[in-house]
Design a protein around this motif. Structure first.
Motif, short mmCIF file in Angstrom:
data_model
loop_
_atom_site.label_atom_id
_atom_site.label_comp_id
_atom_site.label_asym_id
_atom_site.label_seq_id
_atom_site.Cartn_x
_atom_site.Cartn_y
_atom_site.Cartn_z
N LEU A 55 0.83 -1.20 0.00
CA LEU A 55 0.00 0.00 0.00
C LEU A 55 0.86 1.25 0.00
N TRP A 56 1.92 1.24 0.80
CA TRP A 56 2.81 2.40 0.89
C TRP A 56 3.48 2.68 -0.46
N VAL A 57 3.99 1.62 -1.11
CA VAL A 57 4.65 1.80 -2.40
C VAL A 57 3.66 2.28 -3.46
N GLN A 58 2.49 1.67 -3.51
CA GLN A 58 1.49 2.08 -4.51
C GLN A 58 1.00 3.49 -4.26
N ASP A 59 0.81 3.85 -3.00
CA ASP A 59 0.34 5.19 -2.67
C ASP A 59 1.37 6.23 -3.10
N ASN A 60 2.63 5.97 -2.81
CA ASN A 60 3.68 6.91 -3.22
C ASN A 60 3.79 6.99 -4.73
N PHE A 61 3.61 5.87 -5.41
CA PHE A 61 3.66 5.87 -6.87
C PHE A 61 2.50 6.65 -7.47
N LEU A 62 1.30 6.46 -6.92
CA LEU A 62 0.12 7.13 -7.46
C LEU A 62 0.10 8.62 -7.14
N LYS A 63 0.77 9.02 -6.09
CA LYS A 63 0.83 10.45 -5.74
C LYS A 63 1.75 11.22 -6.65
N LEU A 64 2.63 10.55 -7.37
CA LEU A 64 3.51 11.24 -8.30
C LEU A 64 2.69 11.78 -9.45
N ASN A 65 2.77 13.06 -9.66
CA ASN A 65 2.05 13.68 -10.76
C ASN A 65 3.00 14.68 -11.40
N ARG A 66 3.63 14.27 -12.46
CA ARG A 66 4.66 15.11 -13.08
C ARG A 66 4.09 16.06 -14.11
N ARG A 67 2.85 15.90 -14.48
CA ARG A 67 2.26 16.75 -15.52
C ARG A 67 1.65 18.03 -14.96
N GLN A 68 1.39 18.06 -13.67
CA GLN A 68 0.73 19.21 -13.07
C GLN A 68 1.75 20.34 -12.84
N PRO A 69 1.40 21.58 -13.19
CA PRO A 69 2.34 22.68 -12.96
C PRO A 69 2.57 22.89 -11.46
N ARG A 70 3.72 23.44 -11.14
CA ARG A 70 4.08 23.65 -9.74
C ARG A 70 3.28 24.77 -9.09
N GLU A 71 2.69 25.64 -9.87
CA GLU A 71 1.96 26.78 -9.30
C GLU A 71 0.65 26.34 -8.64
N GLN A 72 0.04 25.30 -9.15
CA GLN A 72 -1.25 24.85 -8.63
C GLN A 72 -1.14 23.43 -8.10
N VAL A 73 -1.74 23.22 -6.95
CA VAL A 73 -1.82 21.89 -6.38
C VAL A 73 -3.29 21.63 -6.08
N LEU A 74 -3.84 20.55 -6.63
CA LEU A 74 -5.23 20.23 -6.41
C LEU A 74 -5.37 19.46 -5.11
N ILE A 75 -6.15 19.99 -4.19
CA ILE A 75 -6.35 19.36 -2.89
C ILE A 75 -7.82 18.95 -2.80
N TYR A 76 -8.07 17.72 -2.35
CA TYR A 76 -9.43 17.22 -2.22
C TYR A 76 -9.92 17.50 -0.81
N ALA A 77 -11.04 18.16 -0.69
CA ALA A 77 -11.62 18.48 0.61
C ALA A 77 -12.73 17.47 0.90
N PRO A 78 -12.46 16.43 1.71
CA PRO A 78 -13.45 15.37 1.91
C PRO A 78 -14.70 15.82 2.66
N LEU A 79 -14.60 16.88 3.46
CA LEU A 79 -15.78 17.32 4.20
C LEU A 79 -16.82 17.93 3.28
N TYR A 80 -16.39 18.62 2.26
CA TYR A 80 -17.32 19.28 1.36
C TYR A 80 -17.53 18.54 0.05
N ARG A 81 -16.78 17.45 -0.15
CA ARG A 81 -16.87 16.65 -1.37
C ARG A 81 -16.65 17.48 -2.63
N CYS A 82 -15.68 18.37 -2.55
CA CYS A 82 -15.36 19.16 -3.73
C CYS A 82 -13.85 19.41 -3.77
N PRO A 83 -13.29 19.51 -4.96
CA PRO A 83 -11.87 19.81 -5.02
C PRO A 83 -11.60 21.29 -4.77
#
Length: 91
Positions: A55-83
Motif C-alpha cells: 500500500l505504501w509503495v502504490q500510494d507513493n507511486f500514485l501520488k507522483l504527478n509530473r504533468r501538473q504545474p508547480r503553481e497549482q496543487v489540487l487538494i481534495y476536501a473530503p468534508l465538502y466533497r469538492c476539489p
C-alpha cells in the motif's frame, strides 16, 4: 505488459527459490518450538506487513504527478466533497 511482467516475476522467483527458502527458515527457525505462534506470524503478521508495504509503495507511486504545474496543487476536501485549488507562490 502485464503478461510479460508476470512471466518475468515467475522466472525471478524460480531463480531466487533457494535463497527465499533459506530466508524463510532463518526467520521461522526460532519459532519452531511454538507452532501456534509460528502460525500467527505466517497467517497474520507477515501478510499484514506485506500489505502495508505494498500500500505504501502504490500510494507513493500514485501520488507522483509530473504533468501538473508547480503553481497549482489540487487538494481534495473530503468534508465538502469538492476539489479545492490551492495556489503556491513560486520559490
Amino acid at each position: 505488459v502485464v503478461v510479460c511482467t508476470s512471466k518475468a516475476l515467475c522466472a525471478a522467483i524460480s531463480l531466487a527459490e533457494p535463497t527465499l527458502l533459506h530466508l524463510g527458515e532463518a526467520v521461522l527457525s526460532p519459532l519452531a518450538m511454538f507452532p501456534r505462534i509460528e502460525l500467527v506470524v505466517v497467517m497474520l503478521i507477515a501478510p499484514l506487513v506485506l500489505n502495508v508495504a505494498q500500500l505504501w509503495v502504490q500510494d507513493n507511486f500514485l501520488k507522483l504527478n509530473r504533468r501538473q504545474p508547480r503553481e497549482q496543487v489540487l487538494i481534495y476536501a473530503p468534508l465538502y466533497r469538492c476539489p479545492v485549488v490551492e495556489m503556491h507562490s513560486a520559490q
